[in-house]
Scaffold this motif. Sequence first.
Motif, PDB file in Angstrom:
ATOM      1  N   GLU A 193     -68.323  -2.195  93.336  1.00 23.45           N
ATOM      2  CA  GLU A 193     -68.227  -1.748  94.369  1.00 23.45           C
ATOM      3  C   GLU A 193     -68.624  -0.226  94.215  1.00 23.45           C
ATOM      4  OE1 GLU A 193     -64.423  -2.164  96.530  1.00 23.45           O
ATOM      5  OE2 GLU A 193     -64.521  -4.134  95.586  1.00 23.45           O
ATOM      6  N   ASP A 194     -69.693   0.056  94.934  1.00 19.79           N
ATOM      7  CA  ASP A 194     -70.039   1.632  94.640  1.00 19.79           C
ATOM      8  C   ASP A 194     -69.061   2.640  95.157  1.00 19.79           C
ATOM      9  OD1 ASP A 194     -72.474   0.609  93.952  1.00 19.79           O
ATOM     10  OD2 ASP A 194     -73.620   1.756  95.060  1.00 19.79           O
ATOM     11  N   VAL A 195     -68.988   3.872  94.503  1.00 18.82           N
ATOM     12  CA  VAL A 195     -68.406   5.104  95.079  1.00 18.82           C
ATOM     13  C   VAL A 195     -69.252   5.483  96.358  1.00 18.82           C
ATOM     14  CG1 VAL A 195     -67.592   5.903  93.003  1.00 18.82           C
ATOM     15  CG2 VAL A 195     -69.723   6.821  93.575  1.00 18.82           C
ATOM     16  N   GLU A 196     -68.460   6.373  97.241  1.00 13.99           N
ATOM     17  CA  GLU A 196     -69.354   6.752  98.519  1.00 13.99           C
ATOM     18  C   GLU A 196     -70.501   7.601  98.131  1.00 13.99           C
ATOM     19  OE1 GLU A 196     -67.195   8.098 102.016  1.00 13.99           O
ATOM     20  OE2 GLU A 196     -65.529   7.082 101.414  1.00 13.99           O
ATOM     21  N   ASN A 197     -71.347   7.557  98.754  1.00 10.17           N
ATOM     22  CA  ASN A 197     -72.617   8.369  98.487  1.00 10.17           C
ATOM     23  C   ASN A 197     -73.158   8.423  97.102  1.00 10.17           C
ATOM     24  OD1 ASN A 197     -72.499   9.640 101.146  1.00 10.17           O
ATOM     25  ND2 ASN A 197     -70.697  10.840 100.371  1.00 10.17           N
ATOM     26  N   SER A 198     -73.575   7.077  96.442  1.00  8.34           N
ATOM     27  CA  SER A 198     -73.828   6.606  95.248  1.00  8.34           C
ATOM     28  C   SER A 198     -75.336   6.664  95.248  1.00  8.34           C
ATOM     29  CB  SER A 198     -73.175   5.222  95.015  1.00  8.34           C
ATOM     30  OG  SER A 198     -74.135   4.516  95.775  1.00  8.34           O
ATOM     31  N   LEU A 199     -76.033   7.053  96.271  1.00 13.24           N
ATOM     32  CA  LEU A 199     -77.555   6.837  96.110  1.00 13.24           C
ATOM     33  C   LEU A 199     -78.084   7.568  94.973  1.00 13.24           C
ATOM     34  CD1 LEU A 199     -79.755   5.116  97.453  1.00 13.24           C
ATOM     35  CD2 LEU A 199     -80.277   6.864  99.087  1.00 13.24           C
ATOM     36  N   SER A 200     -77.795   8.751  94.883  1.00 11.01           N
ATOM     37  CA  SER A 200     -78.464   9.858  93.840  1.00 11.01           C
ATOM     38  C   SER A 200     -77.874   9.249  92.531  1.00 11.01           C
ATOM     39  CB  SER A 200     -78.264  11.279  94.215  1.00 11.01           C
ATOM     40  OG  SER A 200     -76.712  11.694  94.060  1.00 11.01           O
ATOM     41  N   ARG A 204     -77.261   6.397  91.682  1.00  5.86           N
ATOM     42  CA  ARG A 204     -77.957   5.040  91.267  1.00  5.86           C
ATOM     43  C   ARG A 204     -79.352   5.301  90.608  1.00  5.86           C
ATOM     44  NH1 ARG A 204     -77.366  -0.094  92.978  1.00  5.86           N
ATOM     45  NH2 ARG A 204     -75.444  -0.631  93.964  1.00  5.86           N
ATOM     46  N   ALA A 205     -80.107   6.367  91.612  1.00  4.63           N
ATOM     47  CA  ALA A 205     -81.381   6.702  91.291  1.00  4.63           C
ATOM     48  C   ALA A 205     -81.634   7.143  89.711  1.00  4.63           C
ATOM     49  CB  ALA A 205     -81.992   7.636  92.320  1.00  4.63           C
ATOM     50  N   GLU A 206     -80.703   7.985  89.418  1.00  5.98           N
ATOM     51  CA  GLU A 206     -80.602   8.464  88.062  1.00  5.98           C
ATOM     52  C   GLU A 206     -80.584   7.491  86.936  1.00  5.98           C
ATOM     53  OE1 GLU A 206     -78.230  11.659  85.519  1.00  5.98           O
ATOM     54  OE2 GLU A 206     -78.463  12.319  87.599  1.00  5.98           O
ATOM     55  N   ALA A 207     -79.586   6.719  87.232  1.00  6.04           N
ATOM     56  CA  ALA A 207     -79.327   5.499  86.390  1.00  6.04           C
ATOM     57  C   ALA A 207     -80.003   4.222  86.317  1.00  6.04           C
ATOM     58  CB  ALA A 207     -77.844   5.079  86.369  1.00  6.04           C
ATOM     59  N   ARG A 208     -80.727   4.174  87.260  1.00  9.61           N
ATOM     60  CA  ARG A 208     -81.459   2.810  87.590  1.00  9.61           C
ATOM     61  C   ARG A 208     -82.526   2.490  86.335  1.00  9.61           C
ATOM     62  NH1 ARG A 208     -86.030   0.629  91.081  1.00  9.61           N
ATOM     63  NH2 ARG A 208     -84.995  -1.326  91.929  1.00  9.61           N
ATOM     64  N   ALA A 242     -78.929   5.277 103.710  1.00 11.89           N
ATOM     65  CA  ALA A 242     -77.519   5.009 103.664  1.00 11.89           C
ATOM     66  C   ALA A 242     -77.118   4.259 102.309  1.00 11.89           C
ATOM     67  CB  ALA A 242     -77.500   3.754 104.980  1.00 11.89           C
ATOM     68  N   GLY A 243     -78.081   4.082 101.767  1.00 13.94           N
ATOM     69  CA  GLY A 243     -77.769   3.655 100.256  1.00 13.94           C
ATOM     70  C   GLY A 243     -77.192   2.010 100.075  1.00 13.94           C
ATOM     71  N   PHE A 244     -76.409   2.000  99.068  1.00 14.93           N
ATOM     72  CA  PHE A 244     -75.922   0.456  99.108  1.00 14.93           C
ATOM     73  C   PHE A 244     -74.502   0.748  98.893  1.00 14.93           C
ATOM     74  CE2 PHE A 244     -80.201   0.765  97.391  1.00 14.93           C
ATOM     75  CZ  PHE A 244     -80.724  -0.174  98.069  1.00 14.93           C
ATOM     76  N   ALA A 249     -72.608   6.281  84.655  1.00 15.93           N
ATOM     77  CA  ALA A 249     -73.096   7.368  85.686  1.00 15.93           C
ATOM     78  C   ALA A 249     -72.154   7.343  86.676  1.00 15.93           C
ATOM     79  CB  ALA A 249     -74.506   7.022  86.244  1.00 15.93           C
ATOM     80  N   GLY A 250     -70.962   6.899  86.881  1.00 10.58           N
ATOM     81  CA  GLY A 250     -70.066   6.847  87.820  1.00 10.58           C
ATOM     82  C   GLY A 250     -70.471   6.499  89.321  1.00 10.58           C
ATOM     83  N   VAL A 251     -71.430   5.342  89.253  1.00 10.94           N
ATOM     84  CA  VAL A 251     -71.960   4.709  90.273  1.00 10.94           C
ATOM     85  C   VAL A 251     -70.784   3.651  90.967  1.00 10.94           C
ATOM     86  CG1 VAL A 251     -73.494   2.880  91.424  1.00 10.94           C
ATOM     87  CG2 VAL A 251     -74.221   4.886  89.808  1.00 10.94           C
ATOM     88  N   PHE A 252     -70.165   3.307  90.016  1.00  8.94           N
ATOM     89  CA  PHE A 252     -69.173   2.080  90.539  1.00  8.94           C
ATOM     90  C   PHE A 252     -67.914   2.503  90.408  1.00  8.94           C
ATOM     91  CE2 PHE A 252     -72.228  -1.324  88.374  1.00  8.94           C
ATOM     92  CZ  PHE A 252     -73.028  -1.336  89.555  1.00  8.94           C
TER      93      PHE A 252
END
Length: 99
Positions: free
Chosen positions: A8-15, A17-21, A54-56, A83-86
Amino acid sequence: MLYAILCEDVENSLSLRAEARPAHLERIQELVDAGRLLVAGPHPALDSEDPGEAGFTGSLIVAEFDSLEAATAWADADPYVDAGVFAKVTVKPYKKVLP
């Protein structure tokens, strides 16, 4: 055995995610190359293949590991975790029935 890794992602995780993808996908590719990946992908925040800004809201990985402990250790070392996404990661045994 197969294990489902539910993230489960943190809110507003899109940036984040992009960095760690790239590093995240590199680790997933290792499972593919070893023939251990059943499925992997994100949960779009909208009912759309491309949710845009909206992201994920999270991700699902179903893969083969030797044990629950091994699956958990693998999940804990994911670049998205670093990265703190989850916000939350749950690992459960999974039994494929169909197809």
